[in-house]
Design an enzyme around this catalytic site. Structure first.
Site, PDB file in Angstrom:
ATOM      1  N   HIS A  62      48.541  37.303  45.402  1.00  0.00           N
ATOM      2  CA  HIS A  62      47.121  37.430  45.732  1.00  0.00           C
ATOM      3  C   HIS A  62      46.469  36.076  45.945  1.00  0.00           C
ATOM      4  O   HIS A  62      45.411  35.977  46.554  1.00  0.00           O
ATOM      5  CB  HIS A  62      46.355  38.118  44.597  1.00  0.00           C
ATOM      6  CG  HIS A  62      46.696  39.554  44.394  1.00  0.00           C
ATOM      7  ND1 HIS A  62      46.770  40.458  45.424  1.00  0.00           N
ATOM      8  CD2 HIS A  62      46.966  40.250  43.265  1.00  0.00           C
ATOM      9  CE1 HIS A  62      47.072  41.643  44.937  1.00  0.00           C
ATOM     10  NE2 HIS A  62      47.209  41.546  43.636  1.00  0.00           N
ATOM     11  N   HIS A  78      38.738  42.793  43.805  1.00  0.00           N
ATOM     12  CA  HIS A  78      40.186  42.606  43.936  1.00  0.00           C
ATOM     13  C   HIS A  78      40.522  41.119  43.807  1.00  0.00           C
ATOM     14  O   HIS A  78      39.825  40.266  44.364  1.00  0.00           O
ATOM     15  CB  HIS A  78      40.658  43.142  45.290  1.00  0.00           C
ATOM     16  CG  HIS A  78      42.141  43.285  45.375  1.00  0.00           C
ATOM     17  ND1 HIS A  78      42.966  42.217  45.644  1.00  0.00           N
ATOM     18  CD2 HIS A  78      42.937  44.362  45.219  1.00  0.00           C
ATOM     19  CE1 HIS A  78      44.216  42.631  45.660  1.00  0.00           C
ATOM     20  NE2 HIS A  78      44.235  43.928  45.399  1.00  0.00           N
ATOM     21  N   CYS A 100      51.064  34.693  48.943  1.00  0.00           N
ATOM     22  CA  CYS A 100      51.597  35.261  50.185  1.00  0.00           C
ATOM     23  C   CYS A 100      51.176  34.372  51.357  1.00  0.00           C
ATOM     24  O   CYS A 100      50.013  33.965  51.433  1.00  0.00           O
ATOM     25  CB  CYS A 100      51.041  36.676  50.362  1.00  0.00           C
ATOM     26  SG  CYS A 100      51.369  37.390  51.990  1.00  0.00           S
ATOM     27  N   CYS A 105      56.239  44.398  49.236  1.00  0.00           N
ATOM     28  CA  CYS A 105      55.872  43.764  50.498  1.00  0.00           C
ATOM     29  C   CYS A 105      56.463  42.357  50.489  1.00  0.00           C
ATOM     30  O   CYS A 105      56.909  41.853  49.462  1.00  0.00           O
ATOM     31  CB  CYS A 105      54.348  43.725  50.663  1.00  0.00           C
ATOM     32  SG  CYS A 105      53.518  42.576  49.542  1.00  0.00           S
ATOM     33  N   GLU A 146      42.672  39.265  45.204  1.00  0.00           N
ATOM     34  CA  GLU A 146      42.873  38.574  46.483  1.00  0.00           C
ATOM     35  C   GLU A 146      41.528  38.164  47.093  1.00  0.00           C
ATOM     36  O   GLU A 146      41.375  37.035  47.568  1.00  0.00           O
ATOM     37  CB  GLU A 146      43.633  39.467  47.467  1.00  0.00           C
ATOM     38  CG  GLU A 146      43.859  38.803  48.805  1.00  0.00           C
ATOM     39  CD  GLU A 146      44.536  39.693  49.826  1.00  0.00           C
ATOM     40  OE1 GLU A 146      44.260  39.496  51.018  1.00  0.00           O
ATOM     41  OE2 GLU A 146      45.333  40.580  49.442  1.00  0.00           O
ATOM     42  N   HIS A 152      51.047  44.815  40.632  1.00  0.00           N
ATOM     43  CA  HIS A 152      50.381  45.985  40.044  1.00  0.00           C
ATOM     44  C   HIS A 152      51.436  47.044  39.709  1.00  0.00           C
ATOM     45  O   HIS A 152      51.450  48.141  40.262  1.00  0.00           O
ATOM     46  CB  HIS A 152      49.350  46.568  41.013  1.00  0.00           C
ATOM     47  CG  HIS A 152      48.273  45.624  41.394  1.00  0.00           C
ATOM     48  ND1 HIS A 152      47.372  45.121  40.491  1.00  0.00           N
ATOM     49  CD2 HIS A 152      47.952  45.069  42.578  1.00  0.00           C
ATOM     50  CE1 HIS A 152      46.533  44.318  41.109  1.00  0.00           C
ATOM     51  NE2 HIS A 152      46.876  44.252  42.369  1.00  0.00           N
TER      52      HIS A 152
END
Length: 176
Positions: free
Chosen positions: A80, A130, A102, A13, A132, A47
């Site tokens: 993240h 997670h 990001c 991404c 993030e 990941h």
């Protein structure tokens, strides 16, 4: 011979691509003698063990927090992002931070911090474990309520239900 068809949207991404580019840049600077210390990512950059193993072979270590780095080291913040406390901890040290958060995640950090400073209630939709989501919650002193299902949302109760509410979501959350 079998044909291999690659999906139109395969690959990294935007945020991970940016983090990889910034990491490659730091490796190059290190190879040219511009970095005296070590290079680390705070948590795995991506990941994908093939990628992280390759980075390790090229001298990029993984740490879990800034206290594991020393003056002269470079710590890359993965896409993240990290909690505000991470940035506060490295301020004034000899650790160089390369922020590869990001831009979409960074925007959520700013929204959550602003909502917190305005005294609003905050809900984060996502996986509480997670990285993030942990990072996002760290921009409001971890007072946000984190939900990951309709059932969890129905159980939320606030002391002051009239208080304004801000809702944000983990960028990788699935629509369903």
């Amino acid at each position: 011979m079998k044909e291999i068809i690659r999906a139109e949207n395969s690959g990294f991404c935007f945020g991970v691509k940016q983090a990889m580019e910034k990491t490659e840049e730091q490796i190059k600077i290190k190879e040219e003698g511009g970095i005296e210390g070590r290079i680390y990512t705070c948590g795995p950059l991506i990941h994908n063990t093939l990628v992280t193993d390759d980075l390790a072979r090229r001298g990029v270590g993984i740490i879990s927090g800034p206290e594991e780095a020393a003056d002269g080291d470079v710590v890359i913040v993965r896409s993240h992002g990290e909690a505000k406390s991470f940035f506060d901890a490295v301020e004034g040290t000899g650790i160089k931070v390369v922020d590869a958060t990001c831009p979409f995640v960074k925007k959520i950090h700013l929204l959550v911090e602003e909502a917190y400073n305005q005294g609003k209630k905050i809900i984060i939709v996502g996986d509480k474990d997670h990285p993030e989501v942990k990072g996002i919650n760290g921009w409001c002193k971890c007072v946000a309520k984190v939900i990951n299902s309709e059932e969890e949302a129905e159980k939320i109760q606030f002391e002051n239900p009239e208080k304004p509410l801000t809702v944000v979501a983990q960028t990788t959350i699935r629509k369903d």
